[in-house]
Design an enzyme around this catalytic site. Structure first.
Site, PDB file in Angstrom:
ATOM      1  N   ARG A 108      60.208  20.825  28.740  1.00  0.00           N
ATOM      2  CA  ARG A 108      60.302  22.308  28.570  1.00  0.00           C
ATOM      3  C   ARG A 108      59.191  22.718  29.148  1.00  0.00           C
ATOM      4  O   ARG A 108      57.735  22.117  29.257  1.00  0.00           O
ATOM      5  CB  ARG A 108      60.394  22.398  27.374  1.00  0.00           C
ATOM      6  CG  ARG A 108      61.550  21.920  26.232  1.00  0.00           C
ATOM      7  CD  ARG A 108      61.424  22.169  24.971  1.00  0.00           C
ATOM      8  NE  ARG A 108      62.516  21.805  24.125  1.00  0.00           N
ATOM      9  CZ  ARG A 108      62.819  20.362  23.625  1.00  0.00           C
ATOM     10  NH1 ARG A 108      61.555  19.710  23.745  1.00  0.00           N
ATOM     11  NH2 ARG A 108      63.741  20.109  23.129  1.00  0.00           N
ATOM     12  N   LYS A 119      59.029  20.258  20.503  1.00  0.00           N
ATOM     13  CA  LYS A 119      59.347  21.235  19.369  1.00  0.00           C
ATOM     14  C   LYS A 119      59.217  20.477  17.950  1.00  0.00           C
ATOM     15  O   LYS A 119      59.246  19.354  17.833  1.00  0.00           O
ATOM     16  CB  LYS A 119      60.658  21.576  19.264  1.00  0.00           C
ATOM     17  CG  LYS A 119      61.067  22.478  20.539  1.00  0.00           C
ATOM     18  CD  LYS A 119      62.376  23.043  20.482  1.00  0.00           C
ATOM     19  CE  LYS A 119      62.938  24.133  21.163  1.00  0.00           C
ATOM     20  NZ  LYS A 119      64.145  24.451  21.138  1.00  0.00           N
ATOM     21  N   HIS A 173      63.664  26.485  33.706  1.00  0.00           N
ATOM     22  CA  HIS A 173      64.583  25.895  32.991  1.00  0.00           C
ATOM     23  C   HIS A 173      65.773  25.296  33.861  1.00  0.00           C
ATOM     24  O   HIS A 173      66.313  24.234  33.644  1.00  0.00           O
ATOM     25  CB  HIS A 173      65.373  26.873  32.096  1.00  0.00           C
ATOM     26  CG  HIS A 173      66.354  26.160  31.177  1.00  0.00           C
ATOM     27  ND1 HIS A 173      65.870  25.468  29.937  1.00  0.00           N
ATOM     28  CD2 HIS A 173      67.637  26.267  31.097  1.00  0.00           C
ATOM     29  CE1 HIS A 173      67.070  24.993  29.492  1.00  0.00           C
ATOM     30  NE2 HIS A 173      68.027  25.350  30.231  1.00  0.00           N
ATOM     31  N   ARG A 228      64.707  21.825  34.833  1.00  0.00           N
ATOM     32  CA  ARG A 228      64.825  20.984  33.382  1.00  0.00           C
ATOM     33  C   ARG A 228      66.137  20.582  33.589  1.00  0.00           C
ATOM     34  O   ARG A 228      66.690  19.421  33.290  1.00  0.00           O
ATOM     35  CB  ARG A 228      64.409  21.728  32.371  1.00  0.00           C
ATOM     36  CG  ARG A 228      64.665  21.005  30.989  1.00  0.00           C
ATOM     37  CD  ARG A 228      64.236  21.602  30.025  1.00  0.00           C
ATOM     38  NE  ARG A 228      64.778  21.434  28.399  1.00  0.00           N
ATOM     39  CZ  ARG A 228      64.346  20.460  27.840  1.00  0.00           C
ATOM     40  NH1 ARG A 228      63.650  19.724  28.011  1.00  0.00           N
ATOM     41  NH2 ARG A 228      65.029  20.085  26.707  1.00  0.00           N
ATOM     42  N   HIS A 283      66.112  16.382  22.812  1.00  0.00           N
ATOM     43  CA  HIS A 283      66.933  17.171  22.061  1.00  0.00           C
ATOM     44  C   HIS A 283      67.101  16.250  20.528  1.00  0.00           C
ATOM     45  O   HIS A 283      67.154  15.115  20.636  1.00  0.00           O
ATOM     46  CB  HIS A 283      68.485  17.221  22.735  1.00  0.00           C
ATOM     47  CG  HIS A 283      68.116  17.942  23.873  1.00  0.00           C
ATOM     48  ND1 HIS A 283      69.110  17.776  25.008  1.00  0.00           N
ATOM     49  CD2 HIS A 283      67.601  19.170  24.072  1.00  0.00           C
ATOM     50  CE1 HIS A 283      69.150  19.019  25.812  1.00  0.00           C
ATOM     51  NE2 HIS A 283      67.877  19.734  25.514  1.00  0.00           N
ATOM     52  N   TYR A 289      75.530  19.085  29.268  1.00  0.00           N
ATOM     53  CA  TYR A 289      75.438  18.943  30.575  1.00  0.00           C
ATOM     54  C   TYR A 289      76.638  17.965  31.104  1.00  0.00           C
ATOM     55  O   TYR A 289      76.980  17.981  32.316  1.00  0.00           O
ATOM     56  CB  TYR A 289      74.303  18.032  30.718  1.00  0.00           C
ATOM     57  CG  TYR A 289      72.934  18.916  30.509  1.00  0.00           C
ATOM     58  CD1 TYR A 289      72.558  19.698  31.429  1.00  0.00           C
ATOM     59  CD2 TYR A 289      72.113  18.592  29.277  1.00  0.00           C
ATOM     60  CE1 TYR A 289      71.257  20.434  31.288  1.00  0.00           C
ATOM     61  CE2 TYR A 289      71.206  19.346  29.118  1.00  0.00           C
ATOM     62  CZ  TYR A 289      70.652  20.269  29.998  1.00  0.00           C
ATOM     63  OH  TYR A 289      69.466  20.959  29.773  1.00  0.00           O
TER      64      TYR A 289
END
Length: 178
Positions: free
Chosen positions: A19, A43, A119, A122, A145, A154
């Site tokens: 990210r 995150k 993004h 990514r 994730h 994806y």
């Protein structure tokens, strides 16, 4: 140094799928001794290890001497732990600063600015891995994730491309094979 830093940022981002917030917050110590692995704080402050390719590793090696000069020139010693130090109040390049540099690069290269962003790089990382046979679970872990369903999005795009290609290449009435 700005050009070398930008190349390094792009190479590391595309090679790792980080990210943009993870990318700009990398510490020098985030890179393993040989520079092939990154320790990333994602995150929720969760850590993961992500490999990077040789091109990205070489870009980092090219950046490090210039980074040192930048720290000395701009007197950024207090921010010397960051891989991409800056005079910003947080001490490292900001997300917006990097995004603006990418937009400027796209304009200079004659690319529609909407087609180049952190993004998108990514997303390209994940899509290219999956198109070349990487397993979904590995891509999930590299992207950080929490849920596999986020990574499965994806696959929808990839499957759509593969099926379209299959019909165009194999169907006798597709126009290609008549």
């Amino acid at each position: 140094w700005r050009g070398v830093r930008l190349v390094t940022l792009i190479e590391v981002l595309y090679s790792s799928g980080l990210r943009v917030s993870e990318l700009v917050r990398l510490y020098v110590s985030s890179f393993s001794g040989d520079g092939r692995l990154l320790l990333v704080k994602g995150k929720g402050e969760k850590e993961r290890i992500v490999p990077i390719g040789e091109t990205a590793r070489q870009a980092v090696m090219n950046w490090l001497p210039l980074r040192k000069e930048l720290i000395e020139e701009k007197k950024l010693g207090a921010f010397s732990e960051w891989m991409f130090p800056s005079t910003s109040t947080i001490g490292h390049l900001t997300r917006d600063g990097f995004a603006k540099q990418l937009k400027n690069l796209s304009v200079d290269a004659g690319i529609n600015a909407d087609r180049l962003s952190p993004h998108i790089l990514r997303h390209s990382f994940a899509s290219h891995l999956l198109l070349n046979g990487a397993d979904l679970r590995s891509v999930q872990q590299m992207l950080g994730h929490e849920n596999i369903s986020t990574t499965q999005k994806y696959m929808h795009i990839i499957n759509q491309r593969l099926y379209t290609s299959l019909v165009q290449d194999m169907h006798p009435l597709s126009g290609e094979n008549t």
